[in-house]
Design a protein around this motif. Structure first.
Motif, PDB file in Angstrom:
ATOM      1  N   LYS A 147       0.830  -1.212   0.000  1.00  0.00           N
ATOM      2  CA  LYS A 147       0.000   0.000   0.000  1.00  0.00           C
ATOM      3  C   LYS A 147       0.859   1.255   0.000  1.00  0.00           C
ATOM      4  O   LYS A 147       2.010   1.217   0.439  1.00  0.00           O
ATOM      5  N   SER A 148       0.290   2.357  -0.421  1.00  0.00           N
ATOM      6  CA  SER A 148       0.986   3.635  -0.431  1.00  0.00           C
ATOM      7  C   SER A 148       1.476   3.971   0.983  1.00  0.00           C
ATOM      8  O   SER A 148       0.731   3.826   1.958  1.00  0.00           O
ATOM      9  N   GLY A 149       2.729   4.393   1.072  1.00  0.00           N
ATOM     10  CA  GLY A 149       3.290   4.792   2.367  1.00  0.00           C
ATOM     11  C   GLY A 149       3.882   3.637   3.152  1.00  0.00           C
ATOM     12  O   GLY A 149       4.320   3.821   4.296  1.00  0.00           O
ATOM     13  N   CYS A 150       3.955   2.446   2.564  1.00  0.00           N
ATOM     14  CA  CYS A 150       4.471   1.288   3.320  1.00  0.00           C
ATOM     15  C   CYS A 150       6.000   1.262   3.327  1.00  0.00           C
ATOM     16  O   CYS A 150       6.596   0.462   4.040  1.00  0.00           O
ATOM     17  N   GLY A 151       6.641   2.124   2.542  1.00  0.00           N
ATOM     18  CA  GLY A 151       8.110   2.215   2.626  1.00  0.00           C
ATOM     19  C   GLY A 151       8.864   1.747   1.393  1.00  0.00           C
ATOM     20  O   GLY A 151      10.089   1.578   1.456  1.00  0.00           O
ATOM     21  N   LYS A 152       8.177   1.564   0.272  1.00  0.00           N
ATOM     22  CA  LYS A 152       8.843   1.050  -0.940  1.00  0.00           C
ATOM     23  C   LYS A 152       9.947   2.011  -1.417  1.00  0.00           C
ATOM     24  O   LYS A 152      11.093   1.615  -1.609  1.00  0.00           O
ATOM     25  N   SER A 153       9.557   3.283  -1.595  1.00  0.00           N
ATOM     26  CA  SER A 153      10.552   4.258  -2.096  1.00  0.00           C
ATOM     27  C   SER A 153      11.650   4.478  -1.078  1.00  0.00           C
ATOM     28  O   SER A 153      12.797   4.784  -1.448  1.00  0.00           O
ATOM     29  N   THR A 154      11.325   4.341   0.193  1.00  0.00           N
ATOM     30  CA  THR A 154      12.343   4.518   1.233  1.00  0.00           C
ATOM     31  C   THR A 154      13.434   3.464   1.066  1.00  0.00           C
ATOM     32  O   THR A 154      14.625   3.765   1.201  1.00  0.00           O
ATOM     33  N   ILE A 155      13.040   2.236   0.744  1.00  0.00           N
ATOM     34  CA  ILE A 155      14.036   1.179   0.525  1.00  0.00           C
ATOM     35  C   ILE A 155      14.980   1.596  -0.610  1.00  0.00           C
ATOM     36  O   ILE A 155      16.194   1.435  -0.526  1.00  0.00           O
TER      37      ILE A 155
HETATM   38  N1  LIG Z   1      11.863  12.772   3.214  1.00  0.00           N
HETATM   39  C1  LIG Z   1      10.995  12.288   4.094  1.00  0.00           C
HETATM   40  N2  LIG Z   1      10.956  12.786   5.338  1.00  0.00           N
HETATM   41  C2  LIG Z   1      10.101  12.311   6.242  1.00  0.00           C
HETATM   42  N3  LIG Z   1       9.225  11.316   6.020  1.00  0.00           N
HETATM   43  C3  LIG Z   1       9.203  10.771   4.795  1.00  0.00           C
HETATM   44  C4  LIG Z   1      10.074  11.233   3.760  1.00  0.00           C
HETATM   45  N4  LIG Z   1       9.812  10.505   2.642  1.00  0.00           N
HETATM   46  C5  LIG Z   1       8.841   9.637   2.962  1.00  0.00           C
HETATM   47  N5  LIG Z   1       8.468   9.796   4.244  1.00  0.00           N
HETATM   48  C6  LIG Z   1       7.456   8.999   4.968  1.00  0.00           C
HETATM   49  O1  LIG Z   1       7.881   7.636   4.971  1.00  0.00           O
HETATM   50  C7  LIG Z   1       6.788   6.757   4.791  1.00  0.00           C
HETATM   51  C8  LIG Z   1       7.079   5.811   3.625  1.00  0.00           C
HETATM   52  O2  LIG Z   1       7.180   6.578   2.438  1.00  0.00           O
HETATM   53  P1  LIG Z   1       7.574   5.922   1.040  1.00  0.00           P
HETATM   54  O3  LIG Z   1       7.725   7.043   0.082  1.00  0.00           O
HETATM   55  O4  LIG Z   1       8.707   5.018   1.241  1.00  0.00           O
HETATM   56  O5  LIG Z   1       6.259   5.095   0.733  1.00  0.00           O
HETATM   57  P2  LIG Z   1       5.869   4.286  -0.577  1.00  0.00           P
HETATM   58  O6  LIG Z   1       5.532   2.919  -0.142  1.00  0.00           O
HETATM   59  O7  LIG Z   1       6.909   4.424  -1.610  1.00  0.00           O
HETATM   60  O8  LIG Z   1       4.556   5.062  -0.999  1.00  0.00           O
HETATM   61  P3  LIG Z   1       3.958   5.328  -2.475  1.00  0.00           P
HETATM   62  O9  LIG Z   1       3.543   3.995  -3.007  1.00  0.00           O
HETATM   63  O10 LIG Z   1       2.791   6.202  -2.190  1.00  0.00           O
HETATM   64  O11 LIG Z   1       5.019   5.997  -3.280  1.00  0.00           O
HETATM   65  C9  LIG Z   1       5.573   7.626   4.552  1.00  0.00           C
HETATM   66  O12 LIG Z   1       4.832   7.652   5.754  1.00  0.00           O
HETATM   67  C10 LIG Z   1       6.133   9.014   4.263  1.00  0.00           C
HETATM   68  O13 LIG Z   1       5.300   9.998   4.797  1.00  0.00           O
END
Ligand SMILES: Nc1ncnc2c1ncn2[C@@H]1O[C@H](COP(=O)(O)OP(=O)(O)OP(=O)(O)O)[C@@H](O)[C@H]1O
Length: 613
Positions: free
Chosen positions: A394-402
């Motif tokens: 789901k959106s916000g689960c941390g994919k892009s963070t990885i």
């Molecule tokens: N630069 C940042 N500073 C603080 N919090 C962040 C930052 N980038 C992302 N987050 C938080 O980290 C969490 C995970 O974000 P991430 O972008 O990894 O999600 P995602 O799974 O890639 O979402 P999506 O599918 O919507 O792109 C979210 O709660 C977001 O608010």
């Protein structure tokens, strides 16, 4: 007397020569020095990690770069050395002459000068402090204007022009109050400067008292005044000039240049959290093989001062505290400052503590309202060389963070990330970034032609037109670039600022071509095909699948559309930064878990859409 005048003239002559050299050498050296200063500031900026750019506005950096380097170059250029010598010689020669005319006059003059200088210095410090405060507010103002201009399309769409203009007006009004205060102190300072120029007259009166005493008859006083005036005539003029030189210089220094130069010094002081060794990475060809391990990784985003709201709040709090300080005469300002900064520091120190003691993780998870949540929790997985893996969730689960952690944009709190069994903390950033080709959701292009953008990452390496052709085919760039009606200049077509002359899909394809052109061992596609239409996405996907099958490229894909990752070797299903399921598409379907639900949801959604069509 004649001899003294000759001495004075010689010194003045030297001073004039130095002045000439100052202008000449300064002129030749200045631009060279400025270029060198700008280069080292730029290198310093490039050496900062991603977090630095999240905390600083780019437009402000550009401003600081121009104005600050101007000032520093001026200070550093050789001409300044002559100027300083010149100033010294002028002051010494004139003082010498005053001493010759009347030793008392010189002593009186020096004492008066010192007193005025001390008062001026205190005033300047006060002005400087006020200006620093004003400068912080200006920063916030710049932030707001920058934010507004960046979002002008949104403002227009929502019709919030009035709201935004009120917001700016309020900020200007508040800033005016502070400016008034600064003006008052500047006026006071200018009064003291004028008074200091009259100080020589104070010296004269004191001299009369010393030389003839108060009880002398009036005609003797008048005679003495005439004598002293005559004797000190040149001395007065010279003393006045010295005062002018002494008082004008430091004031200019404090009020004009220091602000910008100070900003640059701060820039140099801010250490990059993650060592950026790109400049020192001598071996600029090697890459990692593509084997990646995440071992019990925990991560939360650092609390930064990036947010406008946060900055505003901070200033308001500081203002309130200063007011309270003044009325209640409570603890000293230093104590307050340390209190106000303690909130931010506690989080930073927390991350250090965390590194030292991972057990704090649990504790931190439970308390501290201001702390950010852990985005990645005890995450472990292994990606083999040449494997094709996908992250879904789901959106916000941390994919892009990885993906950000893979590039070491941030350091993790605990656990380890390994590339070819080497801890990411010990890897060369240059080698790491060279090994990774990234296509993100919103690619940015340079304001140049398509070919420049495609070959951007490979400018220094050898490539042929066949190489370009090949990546254009894979990424689907050829499809639109070969349209001679719309792209008569083909690959030489200019893309405009941020690629604004291209559609989202076209930009995306160029970004894919750019990433492939680099020939990376690891290719990351973070929602890379989401802005393409279904047909184009399918075509690009087919090419990417083919690349993956060749086996020498580790392919990591983040995707919402599950149809695009069905062929991957392994799919990791994430929830709240943890892996909940992993396996191939078929394996996950048979598990009847989160993945299956996601697939069903998407199939239902697509079918509903089809029905609507
Ligand atoms: N630069 C940042 N500073 C603080 N919090 C962040 C930052 N980038 C992302 N987050 C938080 O980290 C969490 C995970 O974000 P991430 O972008 O990894 O999600 P995602 O799974 O890639 O979402 P999506 O599918 O919507 O792109 C979210 O709660 C977001 O608010």
């Amino acid at each position: 007397m004649k001899y003294q005048i000759v001495k004075y003239m010689v010194l003045q002559f030297i001073s004039q020569i130095l002045s000439f050299l100052d202008t000449k050498v300064n002129y030749n050296q200045y631009s060279e020095t400025e270029q060198q200063v700008q280069k080292s500031i730029l290198e310093n900026i490039f050496n900062k990690d991603v977090q630095f750019f999240e905390n600083n506005k780019i437009t402000q950096l550009a401003d600081t770069l121009k104005q600050g380097s101007d000032y520093i170059a001026n200070e550093l250029s050789y001409g300044q050395i002559f100027q300083k010598f010149n100033l010294g010689i002028t002051v010494i020669s004139r003082m010498y002459f005053i001493y010759y005319l009347g030793p008392y006059l010189l002593i009186n003059f020096l004492v008066t000068c010192f007193l005025f200088q001390a008062i001026m210095f205190l005033l300047t410090l006060k002005i400087e402090k006020l200006q620093e405060k004003q400068s912080k507010k200006n920063d916030v103002f710049d932030f707001v204007v920058d934010d507004i201009l960046n979002n002008i399309a949104v403002i227009k769409t929502f019709g919030t022009e009035l709201k935004e203009s009120k917001r700016i007006k309020n900020m200007i009004l508040k800033s005016e109050e502070e400016l008034k205060q600064i003006n008052t102190f500047q006026q006071l300072s200018s009064v003291f400067r004028s008074a200091s120029q009259e100080s020589i007259n104070v010296c004269l009166i004191l001299q009369i008292f010393f030389q003839i005493g108060l009880s002398a008859p009036i005609n003797q006083v008048a005679q003495s005044i005439t004598d002293i005036f005559q004797a000190n005539f040149y001395g007065f003029r010279l003393a006045n000039e010295i005062i002018r030189i002494i008082f004008n210089k430091p004031e200019n220094y404090y009020l004009d240049g220091k602000k910008q130069a100070g900003k640059i010094m701060q820039l140099f002081k801010q250490q990059s959290g993650i060592p950026q060794d790109i400049y020192y990475d001598e071996d600029n060809k090697s890459q990692f093989s593509g084997e990646i391990v995440f071992d019990n990784v925990c991560f939360k985003y650092p609390v930064s001062k990036d947010s406008l709201a946060q900055r505003n709040q901070q200033i308001q709090q500081e203002d309130k505290k200063t007011q309270q300080n003044q009325t209640d005469q409570l603890p000293s300002k230093e104590q307050h400052e340390s209190e106000s900064s303690s909130d931010q520091e506690s989080d930073l120190s927390d991350s250090n503590l965390q590194k030292e003691n991972p057990n704090l993780l649990e504790l931190n998870k439970q308390n501290s309202a201001f702390q950010r949540e852990y985005v990645i929790n005890n995450l472990s997985f292994k990606i083999k060389q040449g494997q094709y893996v996908a992250f879904v969730g789901k959106s916000g689960c941390g994919k892009s963070t990885i993906i950000k952690l893979l590039q070491r944009n941030y350091d993790i709190a605990s656990g380890s990330i390994l590339f070819d069994n080497q801890n990411i903390r010990d890897c060369s950033i240059g080698k790491l970034r060279r090994s990774i080709g990234l296509v993100s959701q919103e690619p940015t292009l340079f304001d140049n032609d398509i070919e420049y953008n495609i070959t951007y990452g490979s400018i220094d390496t050898d490539y042929t037109s066949e190489d370009i052709q090949k990546v254009c085919e894979i990424s689907g760039v050829s499809e639109f670039v070969n349209d001679k009606n719309r792209f008569p200049k083909g690959l030489k077509t200019l893309v405009g600022s941020k690629g604004m002359k291209l559609s989202g899909g076209q930009k995306q394809r160029i970004a894919i071509a750019r990433a492939l052109m680099k020939k990376p061992k690891i290719l990351i596609l973070d929602e890379a095909t989401s802005s393409l239409d279904a047909e184009s996405e399918h075509q690009v996907q087919q090419q990417i699948d083919k690349l993956a099958q060749q086996g020498d490229l580790t392919l990591i894909v983040v995707a919402h559309r599950l149809s695009t990752i069905m062929k991957s070797d392994k799919i990791f299903v994430l929830k709240h930064g943890e892996i909940k399921e992993e396996g191939t598409h078929q394996e996950l379907l048979s598990k009847n878990g989160i993945y299956k639900k996601l697939v069903h949801y998407q199939i239902n959604f697509q079918e509903k859409q089809k029905l609507q069509i």
